[in-house]
Scaffold this active site. Structure first.
Site, short mmCIF file in Angstrom:
data_model
loop_
_atom_site.label_atom_id
_atom_site.label_comp_id
_atom_site.label_asym_id
_atom_site.label_seq_id
_atom_site.Cartn_x
_atom_site.Cartn_y
_atom_site.Cartn_z
N ARG A 235 0.69 -1.22 0.28
CA ARG A 235 0.11 0.22 0.15
C ARG A 235 0.76 1.08 0.02
NH1 ARG A 235 -3.55 -2.41 -1.70
NH2 ARG A 235 -5.64 -2.82 -0.80
N GLU A 264 -4.28 7.55 -4.70
CA GLU A 264 -4.39 7.07 -6.00
C GLU A 264 -5.69 7.78 -6.49
OE1 GLU A 264 -4.25 2.82 -5.89
OE2 GLU A 264 -2.25 3.01 -5.26
N HIS A 282 -0.91 0.74 -10.16
CA HIS A 282 -1.90 -0.29 -9.23
C HIS A 282 -2.36 -1.40 -10.34
CE1 HIS A 282 -3.97 -0.82 -5.09
NE2 HIS A 282 -3.83 -1.74 -5.77
#
Ligand code: NDP
Length: 326
Positions: A235, A264, A282
């Site tokens: 993360r 994000e 991601h």
């Protein structure tokens, strides 16, 4: 419909999960996770939620606004955006999608590591820009995977799958978790700083949340040393990005490969200008194959709960929650 149970889908969710929930249940959709959007009908009827996990943070106010809520089925293995502890105290089950994405994420991590160390994205950009013809060969890379000492921060399901791959590459592996893993021979370090001091390549795959917030800081990066490489697929919240940009700029470490960021889809200022950062949006689990498997598990958890009173993959905080408790 096989069931009169009402399931709420707030915000975006994988289309296959939406389709399956719609087929098996009565589905209501709202735009996002927001208590202000809960109508009287929703408050009265909703017994389950299917949600895109980290995309849709869910706190106590939302959970408490739904008196009949029994289960939150989240897409993704990381569920730090959902207050699972609060759900557990209210007798609400929370499920995630572990295992079905483990090998895909481990594959992507190895790809990101090689891209970071051997500069493959920059080498390809060199070719596409016509520089091979104009300027000759791409410069030899100062870094290599050969002889690297790998430190895995978070030797869980995914960390172990990464370790097995890199062991086959002939690299040494060490790790740090809060507790040593039984039946694993890789050297264990009791602190993250001690692990960083004993390796040159740190692969972060711990969950997000308060316990790991900005834990990869200036001192950890400095302990990695000048040939140091940081890979983060866990993360974004786990890394102090101001310290990282500084360390990449001044040569404290050599390079970083990142798949995750704290806010994000925004990327911390400074990172995109750095040639020694490889940045991915991601995508670690983002194949059609694996995302379909995750979508199925989101639906399967709801189906199992409402037909058999059992969740397939409960998160640790709600493992003791049983059907009919509320
Ligand atoms: P696991 O729960 O199997 O593994 C997590 C590991 O981290 C465990 O070994 C745990 O050991 C360790 N850990 C947890 N908290 C801490 C802490 N505070 N300090 C040190 N170690 C800690 O999870 P998975 O391997 O399935 O997934 C890991 C994470 O990867 C997810 O939570 C998610 O955030 C991320 N992820 C990212 C993806 C992406 O697309 N980039 C895709 C999939 C996952 P112990 O409990 O002993 O500390």
């Amino acid at each position: 419909k096989t069931s009169p149970v009402t399931i709420l889908v707030p915000g975006r969710l994988h289309p296959r999960a939406v389709e399956r929930v719609d087929k098996a249940f009565r589905m209501i959709r709202i735009e996002r996770v927001d208590p202000a959007l809960l109508t009287d009908e929703i408050r009265r009827d909703v017994r389950g939620i299917a949600t895109a996990g980290f995309l849709e943070p869910m706190g106590p106010a939302f959970i408490d606004a739904l008196p009949k809520l029994e289960i939150v089925s989240a897409f993704g293995v990381g569920y730090d955006s959902i207050d699972a502890r609060h759900a557990g105290t209210r007798g609400v089950m929370v499920t995630n999608t572990p295992d079905v994405l483990t090998e895909e994420v481990a594959d992507t991590t190895v790809g990101l590591l090689i891209n970071t160390v051997r500069e493959l994205p920059r080498a390809e950009a060199w070719l596409r820009a016509g520089r091979w013809q104009r300027d000759g060969n791409y410069p030899l890379t100062p870094a290599t995977l050969r002889g690297r000492r790998i430190g895995i921060f978070g030797l869980g399901r995914i960390g172990l799958a990464i370790a097995r791959r890199l062991e086959a590459f002939g690299l040494s592996i060490a790790y740090h978790n809060r507790r040593p893993v039984q039946g694993v021979a890789y050297p264990y370090h009791g602190t993250l700083l001690e692990l960083a001091a004993n390796v040159d390549t740190l692969i972060c795959v711990v969950p997000g949340g308060a316990a790991t917030q900005k834990i990869i800081d200036a001192s950890v990066l400095s302990a990695l040393g000048a040939d140091g490489v940081l890979i983060n697929v866990g993360r974004g919240s786990t890394v102090d990005h101001d310290a990282l940009v500084q360390a990449l700029s001044d040569g404290t470490i050599r390079a970083a490969g990142l798949d995750v960021f704290p806010d994000e889809p925004n990327v911390p200022a400074g990172l995109t200008d750095l040639p020694n950062a490889v940045l991915l949006p991601h995508v670690a689990s983002a194949s059609v194959h694996t995302r379909n498997a995750m979508a199925d598990l989101v639906a399967d958890n709801l189906v199992a709960w409402f037909s058999e009173g059992k969740a397939l993959t409960p998160v640790a905080e709600t493992a003791k929650v049983v059907a009919g408790q509320r």
